[in-house]
Every structure is written in structure tokens, then in C-alpha cells.
Scaffold this motif. Structure first.
Motif, short mmCIF file in Angstrom:
data_model
loop_
_atom_site.label_atom_id
_atom_site.label_comp_id
_atom_site.label_asym_id
_atom_site.label_seq_id
_atom_site.Cartn_x
_atom_site.Cartn_y
_atom_site.Cartn_z
N MET A 1 -28.70 56.62 13.81
CA MET A 1 -27.98 55.46 14.32
C MET A 1 -26.75 55.92 15.11
O MET A 1 -26.14 56.94 14.81
CB MET A 1 -27.53 54.56 13.17
N THR A 2 -26.40 55.15 16.12
CA THR A 2 -25.26 55.45 16.97
C THR A 2 -24.24 54.33 16.85
O THR A 2 -24.60 53.16 16.76
CB THR A 2 -25.71 55.56 18.45
N GLN A 3 -22.95 54.67 16.85
CA GLN A 3 -21.91 53.66 16.87
C GLN A 3 -21.90 52.99 18.24
O GLN A 3 -21.76 53.65 19.26
CB GLN A 3 -20.54 54.28 16.60
N THR A 4 -22.06 51.68 18.25
CA THR A 4 -22.05 50.95 19.51
C THR A 4 -20.63 50.89 20.07
O THR A 4 -19.68 50.62 19.34
CB THR A 4 -22.56 49.51 19.30
N MET A 5 -20.51 51.14 21.35
CA MET A 5 -19.26 50.89 22.06
C MET A 5 -19.62 50.22 23.38
O MET A 5 -20.39 50.77 24.17
CB MET A 5 -18.46 52.17 22.32
N ILE A 6 -19.11 49.03 23.58
CA ILE A 6 -19.40 48.26 24.77
C ILE A 6 -18.42 48.62 25.86
O ILE A 6 -17.21 48.66 25.64
CB ILE A 6 -19.31 46.74 24.48
N GLY A 7 -18.93 48.88 27.04
CA GLY A 7 -18.08 49.09 28.21
C GLY A 7 -18.25 47.91 29.16
O GLY A 7 -19.37 47.46 29.39
N ILE A 8 -17.16 47.41 29.68
CA ILE A 8 -17.20 46.32 30.65
C ILE A 8 -16.54 46.82 31.94
O ILE A 8 -15.38 47.26 31.91
CB ILE A 8 -16.44 45.07 30.16
N VAL A 9 -17.27 46.77 33.04
CA VAL A 9 -16.68 47.05 34.34
C VAL A 9 -16.52 45.70 35.03
O VAL A 9 -17.50 45.05 35.38
CB VAL A 9 -17.56 47.99 35.19
N GLY A 10 -15.28 45.27 35.19
CA GLY A 10 -15.00 43.95 35.73
C GLY A 10 -14.80 43.99 37.23
O GLY A 10 -14.07 44.84 37.74
N GLY A 11 -15.45 43.06 37.92
CA GLY A 11 -15.31 42.98 39.36
C GLY A 11 -14.28 41.96 39.78
O GLY A 11 -13.38 41.61 39.01
N SER A 12 -14.40 41.46 41.00
CA SER A 12 -13.43 40.53 41.56
C SER A 12 -13.25 39.32 40.64
O SER A 12 -14.22 38.67 40.25
CB SER A 12 -13.90 40.04 42.94
N GLY A 13 -12.01 39.05 40.26
CA GLY A 13 -11.69 37.91 39.43
C GLY A 13 -11.56 38.23 37.96
O GLY A 13 -10.96 37.46 37.20
N LEU A 14 -12.11 39.35 37.50
CA LEU A 14 -12.04 39.72 36.09
C LEU A 14 -11.23 41.00 35.95
O LEU A 14 -11.72 42.09 36.20
CB LEU A 14 -13.45 39.91 35.52
N TYR A 15 -9.96 40.84 35.57
CA TYR A 15 -9.04 41.98 35.53
C TYR A 15 -8.50 42.26 34.14
O TYR A 15 -7.72 43.19 33.95
CB TYR A 15 -7.88 41.74 36.49
N ASP A 16 -8.88 41.47 33.16
CA ASP A 16 -8.41 41.72 31.80
C ASP A 16 -9.36 41.07 30.80
O ASP A 16 -10.17 40.23 31.15
CB ASP A 16 -6.98 41.20 31.59
N ILE A 17 -9.25 41.49 29.54
CA ILE A 17 -10.05 40.93 28.45
C ILE A 17 -9.09 40.55 27.33
O ILE A 17 -8.59 41.42 26.60
CB ILE A 17 -11.09 41.94 27.92
N PRO A 18 -8.78 39.27 27.17
CA PRO A 18 -7.88 38.87 26.09
C PRO A 18 -8.56 38.96 24.74
O PRO A 18 -9.80 38.92 24.64
CB PRO A 18 -7.54 37.41 26.44
N GLY A 19 -7.78 39.08 23.68
CA GLY A 19 -8.31 39.03 22.33
C GLY A 19 -8.74 40.35 21.74
O GLY A 19 -9.26 40.38 20.61
N LEU A 20 -8.54 41.45 22.44
CA LEU A 20 -8.91 42.76 21.90
C LEU A 20 -7.92 43.18 20.82
O LEU A 20 -6.70 43.22 21.05
CB LEU A 20 -8.91 43.82 23.00
N ALA A 21 -8.43 43.50 19.64
CA ALA A 21 -7.56 43.97 18.56
C ALA A 21 -7.18 45.43 18.82
O ALA A 21 -8.02 46.24 19.20
CB ALA A 21 -8.29 43.85 17.22
#
Length: 292
Positions: free
Chosen positions: A1-21
Motif C-alpha cells: 500500500m502507498t500513502q496517498t498524496m493528492i497534487g493539484i495544479v491550478g490554472g487560471s482562476g484557481l490560485y489557492d485552496i482554503p481549508g488545508l490543515a
């Protein structure tokens, strides 16, 4: 099993991700130069997540000058296993309307001024791109987007153009005739590099306009695009927030082989490999280079 880590590459209009602990911006050094920006790393819904604004905060990189190799290497170096691209696109289909999302599963690459591979003279590799996105991850994105009330199209062909200018009417009609569904400027070579880095990759196209082919929308209207971007970005944040619930904190080997894309790809004999290039491939291809 592998530890999941999600990567997000945000394009035009998406410059942040609120709510990250525990969120913090991390500078990541790569052998391919600096990524587009620092990477926001934290935890969301019990799953580690890394967010990179593709154009940099403040939108400082053009589609051509985005450091694609550094971006993918940095994500791999951080431990990302599942990479989701979120990008603004034009539509070639009446039924794929502004405000809709498309879960892309094919690409036509029309870019020509970008570095498209980690490999080269001294370490040659050929990966398969017959199916360039991960169906498992794409399904998770579709379900997460649908939960936001977005009209989602499951599958579509993304034509990647060089830019930064938008298409002429003749180009738009040609690409539509080719069978492309959406058009953008940034998913190539990103998808190719993600495959070389053995990352599961999914592309979410957020439609902002009808490009230049539509008889009632003769050209790309930047004002209208910006208005649509705002609504799309809010839905995209909701999609990201829902993703950890669709992907377990631990996962088995990818059933589609994304994480084993290099198993038979490297062609250069061990004794003929360029040690300098091999050293640069430590994060991207270390798994196979160490074994062969």
C-alpha cells in the motif's frame, strides 16, 4: 500500500485552496529549475495535499514559459501520487457550455516551444500515451465535481495550443473538425511529463467560452471569461475539498499501470547512460534506474 498524496495544479482562476490543515508554502528545489511558485502543502480530509498555482500567484507565467518539468518533478519529490490538473478551456461543442466541466481523457498536442520530456541523449525512454489520463482518478474527479452541482462531461479530447493568443476562426473550425472537444494552452506537456514521472494524472477542463467557431459567439470575450472563471473556481475548490473522500488515505498499485509507466520504457544500456542526466532523474525515475 502507498500513502496517498493528492497534487493539484491550478490554472487560471484557481490560485489557492482554503481549508488545508497545517498549510504552509514550501519552496522546492529541482534539477530542472524552480517550479512556477512555492507549493502549498497541508492536509485535507485526512489526506495529504499539495497545491501549485501553474501560472504562479499573480499569474506571472505565460502558457509557454510555465516550468512544466520543474513543476512535475517538485510534485513527485514531495510524494504526490495522484495529480489533478484544473484548467480553463474553450469549448468546440454546443453541449459543452460555459460553466460545464469536462473530465479529459485524450489530447492533441499542438505546442512547439516547450521541453516535453525528462529524458534525452544519454538516457532515452519511451512511455505509452495511448491513454494519457488515469481512469480511476478521473472517476474520482467526476464524482467530486458532480457533487458540486456542476454539469460534468465524462470524457473529452483536449487540444493543447501554444498560445498566448487565442485561435483564429479558421483554426477553431479546423480543430473542431478534427474531433477535439475543448482547447487550452497548458495540459501539454504536463500530461506527458506526469506519465514519465509515473504519476496518476487527471485533467479537469473548466469551460469558459466557445472559442471562435460558434456562430453566436464569434470571438473569445475576455470579460465574459473572467466572469465565468469566478464561478468555475468556486466549483473547483469544492471539487478539491471532496476529492479526499473519493481517494483513500492508502491505496494499492494503480490498476491502470500509471505508477509503473517506466517499467519497460528506458532503452539506454546502463553502461551508456549519462551520469549527469541520471542524477537529474532521481525523483522522476529513481525507482527504475536504481533497479536496472
Amino acid at each position: 500500500m502507498t500513502q496517498t498524496m493528492i497534487g493539484i495544479v491550478g490554472g487560471s482562476g484557481l490560485y489557492d485552496i482554503p481549508g488545508l490543515a497545517g498549510a504552509e508554502w514550501q519552496e522546492v528545489e529541482t534539477p530542472w529549475g524552480a517550479p512556477s511558485d512555492a507549493i502549498l502543502v497541508g492536509e485535507l480530509g485526512g489526506v495529504r495535499l499539495a497545491f501549485l498555482p501553474r501560472h504562479g500567484r499573480g499569474h506571472v507565467h505565460s502558457p509557454t514559459t510555465v516550468p512544466y518539468r520543474a513543476n512535475i518533478d517538485a510534485m513527485k519529490r514531495l510524494g504526490v501520487t495522484d495529480l489533478v490538473s484544473v484548467s480553463a478551456c474553450g469549448s468546440f461543442r454546443e453541449e459543452m457550455a460555459p460553466g460545464d466541466f469536462v473530465i479529459v481523457d485524450q489530447f492533441i498536442d499542438r505546442t512547439f516551444a516547450r521541453d516535453k520530456t525528462f529524458f534525452g541523449d544519454g538516457c532515452v525512454a519511451h512511455v505509452s500515451l495511448a491513454h494519457p489520463t488515469c481512469p480511476r482518478l478521473g472517476t474520482a474527479c467526476r464524482e467530486a465535481a458532480s457533487a458540486q452541482g456542476v454539469h460534468v462531461h465524462d470524457g473529452g479530447t483536449y487540444l493543447a495550443m501554444e498560445g498566448p493568443q487565442f485561435s483564429s476562426a479558421a483554426e477553431s473550425k479546423l480543430y473542431r473538425a478534427w474531433g477535439a472537444d475543448v482547447i487550452g494552452m497548458t495540459n501539454m506537456p504536463e500530461a506527458k511529463l506526469a506519465r514519465e514521472a509515473e504519476l496518476c494524472y487527471a485533467s479537469v477542463a473548466m469551460i469558459t467560452d466557445y472559442d471562435s467557431w460558434h456562430p453566436d459567439h464569434g470571438s473569445v470575450d475576455i470579460t465574459a471569461i473572467i466572469e465565468t472563471l469566478g464561478a468555475n473556481a468556486e466549483a473547483a475548490r469544492g471539487l478539491v475539498a471532496a476529492l479526499p473522500g473519493k481517494l483513500d488515505a492508502e491505496r494499492a498499485t494503480c490498476p491502470h499501470g500509471c505508477d509503473r509507466a517506466l517499467d519497460h520504457a528506458i532503452m539506454t544500456a546502463r553502461d551508456r547512460r549519462d551520469p549527469n542526466l541520471v542524477a537529474r532523474l532521481d525523483a522522476v525515475a529513481g525507482r527504475v534506474l536504481a533497479a536496472r
